[in-house]
Design a protein around this motif. Structure first.
Motif, PDB file in Angstrom:
ATOM      1  N   GLY A  25       0.812  -1.200   0.000  1.00 47.52           N
ATOM      2  CA  GLY A  25       0.000   0.000   0.000  1.00 47.52           C
ATOM      3  C   GLY A  25       0.854   1.261   0.000  1.00 47.52           C
ATOM      4  N   ALA A  26       0.196   2.419  -0.166  1.00 48.76           N
ATOM      5  CA  ALA A  26       0.912   3.685  -0.272  1.00 48.76           C
ATOM      6  C   ALA A  26       1.550   4.101   1.044  1.00 48.76           C
ATOM      7  CB  ALA A  26      -0.041   4.779  -0.753  1.00 48.76           C
ATOM      8  N   GLU A  27       0.950   3.711   2.161  1.00 47.12           N
ATOM      9  CA  GLU A  27       1.504   4.050   3.461  1.00 47.12           C
ATOM     10  C   GLU A  27       1.245   2.906   4.432  1.00 47.12           C
ATOM     11  OE1 GLU A  27      -1.641   6.546   5.939  1.00 47.12           O
ATOM     12  OE2 GLU A  27      -1.073   7.595   4.093  1.00 47.12           O
ATOM     13  N   PRO A  28       2.033   2.810   5.495  1.00 47.45           N
ATOM     14  CA  PRO A  28       1.888   1.684   6.424  1.00 47.45           C
ATOM     15  C   PRO A  28       0.516   1.640   7.084  1.00 47.45           C
ATOM     16  CG  PRO A  28       3.962   2.836   6.788  1.00 47.45           C
ATOM     17  CD  PRO A  28       3.150   3.691   5.851  1.00 47.45           C
ATOM     18  N   VAL A  29       0.008   0.440   7.337  1.00 42.70           N
ATOM     19  CA  VAL A  29      -1.257   0.289   8.053  1.00 42.70           C
ATOM     20  C   VAL A  29      -1.027   0.299   9.558  1.00 42.70           C
ATOM     21  CG1 VAL A  29      -2.278  -1.015   6.158  1.00 42.70           C
ATOM     22  CG2 VAL A  29      -1.127  -2.241   8.017  1.00 42.70           C
ATOM     23  N   PHE A  30       0.225   0.390   9.975  1.00 42.04           N
ATOM     24  CA  PHE A  30       0.563   0.448  11.403  1.00 42.04           C
ATOM     25  C   PHE A  30       1.260   1.771  11.694  1.00 42.04           C
ATOM     26  CE2 PHE A  30       3.941  -1.587   9.002  1.00 42.04           C
ATOM     27  CZ  PHE A  30       5.062  -0.883   9.385  1.00 42.04           C
ATOM     28  N   LYS A  31       1.487   2.051  12.970  1.00 39.38           N
ATOM     29  CA  LYS A  31       2.171   3.277  13.354  1.00 39.38           C
ATOM     30  C   LYS A  31       3.025   3.018  14.588  1.00 39.38           C
ATOM     31  CE  LYS A  31      -1.582   5.004  16.297  1.00 39.38           C
ATOM     32  NZ  LYS A  31      -2.515   6.138  16.570  1.00 39.38           N
ATOM     33  N   VAL A  32       3.950   3.942  14.847  1.00 41.79           N
ATOM     34  CA  VAL A  32       4.783   3.858  16.047  1.00 41.79           C
ATOM     35  C   VAL A  32       3.870   3.872  17.273  1.00 41.79           C
ATOM     36  CG1 VAL A  32       6.473   5.089  17.452  1.00 41.79           C
ATOM     37  CG2 VAL A  32       6.794   4.930  14.974  1.00 41.79           C
ATOM     38  N   GLY A  33       4.145   2.979  18.208  1.00 43.50           N
ATOM     39  CA  GLY A  33       3.324   2.875  19.410  1.00 43.50           C
ATOM     40  C   GLY A  33       2.388   1.687  19.400  1.00 43.50           C
ATOM     41  N   GLU A  34       2.236   1.037  18.246  1.00 41.91           N
ATOM     42  CA  GLU A  34       1.383  -0.153  18.194  1.00 41.91           C
ATOM     43  C   GLU A  34       2.018  -1.285  18.991  1.00 41.91           C
ATOM     44  OE1 GLU A  34      -0.670  -1.976  14.456  1.00 41.91           O
ATOM     45  OE2 GLU A  34       1.099  -3.207  14.874  1.00 41.91           O
ATOM     46  N   LYS A  35       1.211  -1.978  19.787  1.00 48.83           N
ATOM     47  CA  LYS A  35       1.698  -3.129  20.555  1.00 48.83           C
ATOM     48  C   LYS A  35       0.618  -4.192  20.616  1.00 48.83           C
ATOM     49  CE  LYS A  35       3.679  -4.598  24.975  1.00 48.83           C
ATOM     50  NZ  LYS A  35       4.119  -4.186  26.341  1.00 48.83           N
ATOM     51  N   LEU A  36       0.975  -5.404  20.206  1.00 56.14           N
ATOM     52  CA  LEU A  36       0.066  -6.544  20.218  1.00 56.14           C
ATOM     53  C   LEU A  36       0.600  -7.611  21.173  1.00 56.14           C
ATOM     54  CD1 LEU A  36      -0.412  -6.839  16.357  1.00 56.14           C
ATOM     55  CD2 LEU A  36      -1.823  -5.549  17.957  1.00 56.14           C
ATOM     56  N   GLN A  37      -0.300  -8.184  21.968  1.00 52.49           N
ATOM     57  CA  GLN A  37       0.106  -9.220  22.918  1.00 52.49           C
ATOM     58  C   GLN A  37      -0.706 -10.485  22.691  1.00 52.49           C
ATOM     59  OE1 GLN A  37      -0.226  -6.599  26.591  1.00 52.49           O
ATOM     60  NE2 GLN A  37       1.786  -7.500  26.955  1.00 52.49           N
ATOM     61  N   TYR A  38      -0.021 -11.622  22.825  1.00 49.40           N
ATOM     62  CA  TYR A  38      -0.635 -12.917  22.560  1.00 49.40           C
ATOM     63  C   TYR A  38      -0.325 -13.921  23.669  1.00 49.40           C
ATOM     64  CZ  TYR A  38      -0.974 -11.076  17.802  1.00 49.40           C
ATOM     65  OH  TYR A  38      -1.262 -10.306  16.712  1.00 49.40           O
ATOM     66  N   ARG A  39      -1.169 -14.937  23.761  1.00 51.37           N
ATOM     67  CA  ARG A  39      -0.872 -16.076  24.624  1.00 51.37           C
ATOM     68  C   ARG A  39      -0.858 -17.334  23.776  1.00 51.37           C
ATOM     69  NH1 ARG A  39      -6.348 -15.407  27.697  1.00 51.37           N
ATOM     70  NH2 ARG A  39      -7.820 -16.252  26.172  1.00 51.37           N
ATOM     71  N   LEU A  40       0.049 -18.224  24.100  1.00 54.68           N
ATOM     72  CA  LEU A  40       0.176 -19.483  23.383  1.00 54.68           C
ATOM     73  C   LEU A  40      -0.295 -20.601  24.304  1.00 54.68           C
ATOM     74  CD1 LEU A  40       3.102 -20.572  21.145  1.00 54.68           C
ATOM     75  CD2 LEU A  40       2.221 -22.140  22.864  1.00 54.68           C
ATOM     76  N   ARG A  41      -1.353 -21.296  23.876  1.00 56.58           N
ATOM     77  CA  ARG A  41      -1.912 -22.373  24.687  1.00 56.58           C
ATOM     78  C   ARG A  41      -1.523 -23.737  24.123  1.00 56.58           C
ATOM     79  NH1 ARG A  41      -6.719 -23.333  24.446  1.00 56.58           N
ATOM     80  NH2 ARG A  41      -7.529 -21.928  22.847  1.00 56.58           N
ATOM     81  N   TYR A  42      -1.072 -24.605  25.006  1.00 49.85           N
ATOM     82  CA  TYR A  42      -0.841 -26.010  24.664  1.00 49.85           C
ATOM     83  C   TYR A  42      -2.005 -26.773  25.255  1.00 49.85           C
ATOM     84  CZ  TYR A  42       1.219 -30.678  24.567  1.00 49.85           C
ATOM     85  OH  TYR A  42       1.450 -32.018  24.351  1.00 49.85           O
ATOM     86  N   GLY A  43      -2.978 -27.138  24.404  1.00 53.87           N
ATOM     87  CA  GLY A  43      -4.226 -27.685  24.926  1.00 53.87           C
ATOM     88  C   GLY A  43      -4.968 -26.570  25.645  1.00 53.87           C
ATOM     89  N   PHE A  44      -5.236 -26.776  26.954  1.00 55.62           N
ATOM     90  CA  PHE A  44      -5.908 -25.753  27.747  1.00 55.62           C
ATOM     91  C   PHE A  44      -4.943 -24.985  28.638  1.00 55.62           C
ATOM     92  CE2 PHE A  44      -9.178 -28.963  26.848  1.00 55.62           C
ATOM     93  CZ  PHE A  44     -10.164 -28.154  26.295  1.00 55.62           C
ATOM     94  N   ILE A  45      -3.655 -25.266  28.529  1.00 58.37           N
ATOM     95  CA  ILE A  45      -2.653 -24.645  29.400  1.00 58.37           C
ATOM     96  C   ILE A  45      -1.950 -23.512  28.660  1.00 58.37           C
ATOM     97  CG2 ILE A  45      -0.560 -25.048  30.748  1.00 58.37           C
ATOM     98  CD1 ILE A  45      -1.368 -28.012  30.864  1.00 58.37           C
ATOM     99  N   THR A  46      -1.817 -22.357  29.322  1.00 56.05           N
ATOM    100  CA  THR A  46      -1.040 -21.255  28.749  1.00 56.05           C
ATOM    101  C   THR A  46       0.440 -21.571  28.916  1.00 56.05           C
ATOM    102  OG1 THR A  46      -2.753 -19.614  29.225  1.00 56.05           O
ATOM    103  CG2 THR A  46      -0.515 -18.798  28.875  1.00 56.05           C
ATOM    104  N   ALA A  47       1.126 -21.824  27.805  1.00 52.21           N
ATOM    105  CA  ALA A  47       2.523 -22.243  27.843  1.00 52.21           C
ATOM    106  C   ALA A  47       3.488 -21.081  27.658  1.00 52.21           C
ATOM    107  CB  ALA A  47       2.786 -23.294  26.761  1.00 52.21           C
TER     108      ALA A  47
END
Length: 253
Positions: A25-47
Motif C-alpha cells: 500500500g501507499a503508506e503503512p497500516v501500522f504506526k509507532v506505538g502499536e503493541k500486540l500481545q498474545y498467549r500461546l496455549r498447549y491444549g488448555f494450558i497457557t505455555a
C-alpha cells in the motif's frame, strides 16, 4: 519447542499473502506505538506469551529512516519451572519499502545463551549473517519484518484457493513457504467477535508436526490486518496462539 512455536507464530503472521503480483500500500497500516500481545496455549494450558511492537528509531540505514520492530517470547506458568525462555527479536525496516536492513536475536533458554544478527542487501539479493553470506532469488525478509510487510499488501483480489509464496531468512538459511487463502470467518477472541480472513500455510512434518498436520491463521478483515489467532496440530496435542490485547492501532478494530 517453545522457542520454535513462538518463532513459528511470528513467521506465519508475516506470510499471509505474498506474491510478485501483490503490491504494498501507499503508506503503512501500522504506526509507532502499536503493541500486540498474545498467549500461546498447549491444549488448555497457557505455555507462553508473546508481544510485538513498533518503536521509533534514530538509526539510519543507507541514509534512510527506519521503523524499529521488537518481538519477544517468554514461557509462562509452570513451563518456567521446567524450561524458562526469554527471547527477543529485533528488526529495522525501511519506512517506505518496509524491507529489512538488520535483524538481531537474543536467545535465553534455560542455561543456553545465543545472540545473532543478519544484514539484508536487497539490491544484491543477499543476506550476511555471522555464519556466512546467503544468496536469494528475490526480496527476502526475517520473521519479524515479514509480518509488517505482509500486513501492508493489497489483497483485495484474492480468491478462495489462491496460493502464494515468500522468501524468508531463518536459522542461517533462505527458504520459501507456500500459503493458501481459505476464506472468511468470524472468530471469537478476548476482544470480542472479529471478522477475519483465513489462511493455511504449508508446514513440514518432523520433530514438531504430524504428517497430516494442518495449520490455520486468522487475520482481521479490516485496515489493520493484524493476526488474531493461529492453530496447529503437533505430534502430541495442538497449539493455539490468541490475541489478548491490542494498543496503539492506526485504525479502529
Amino acid at each position: 519447542m517453545i522457542r520454535k512455536l513462538v518463532l513459528l507464530f511470528l513467521f506465519l503472521t508475516g506470510q499471509t499473502a505474498f506474491s510478485q503480483g501483490l503490491m504494498s500500500g501507499a503508506e503503512p497500516v501500522f504506526k509507532v506505538g502499536e503493541k500486540l500481545q498474545y498467549r500461546l496455549r498447549y491444549g488448555f494450558i497457557t505455555a507462553a506469551e508473546a508481544s510485538i511492537r513498533v518503536e521509533e528509531s534514530t538509526a539510519l540505514f543507507d541514509n534512510k529512516p527506519v521503523f524499529h520492530l521488537i518481538a519477544e517470547g517468554r514461557t509462562a506458568g509452570t513451563f518456567n519451572v521446567f524450561y524458562k525462555v526469554r527471547n527477543r527479536y529485533d528488526s529495522y525496516i525501511d519506512q517506505v519499502t518496509m524491507s529489512p536492513y538488520l535483524y538481531t536475536e537474543n536467545i535465553r533458554e534455560a542455561n543456553y545463551r545465543r545472540s545473532d544478527q543478519a544484514r539484508f542487501y536487497q539490491d544484491e539479493k543477499k543476506v550476511v549473517s555471522k555464519k556466512g553470506t546467503f544468496k536469494s532469488n528475490g526480496q527476502t525478509f526475517d520473521v519479524v519484518s515479514a509480518y509488517y510487510f505482509a500486513r501492508n499488501l493489497n489483497i483485495s483480489k484474492l480468491s478462495q484457493g489462491d496460493k502464494f509464496s515468500m522468501n524468508y531468512f531463518l536459522d542461517d538459511g533462505i527458504n520459501k513457504m507456500e500459503i493458501q487463502y481459505i476464506g472468511k470467518e468470524v472468530v471469537k477472541t478476548a476482544l470480542g467477535l472479529i471478522r477475519c480472513i483465513k489462511f493455511s500455510p504449508s508446514i513440514q512434518p518432523g520433530r514438531i508436526f504430524r504428517k497430516n498436520s494442518k495449520l490455520y491463521l486468522w487475520i482481521t478483515d479490516d485496515a489493520n490486518r493484524i493476526p488474531v489467532k493461529a492453530h496447529v496440530e503437533i505430534l502430541v496435542g495442538s497449539v493455539t496462539l490468541e490475541l489478548i490485547s491490542a494498543e496503539g492501532l492506526k485504525y479502529s478494530l
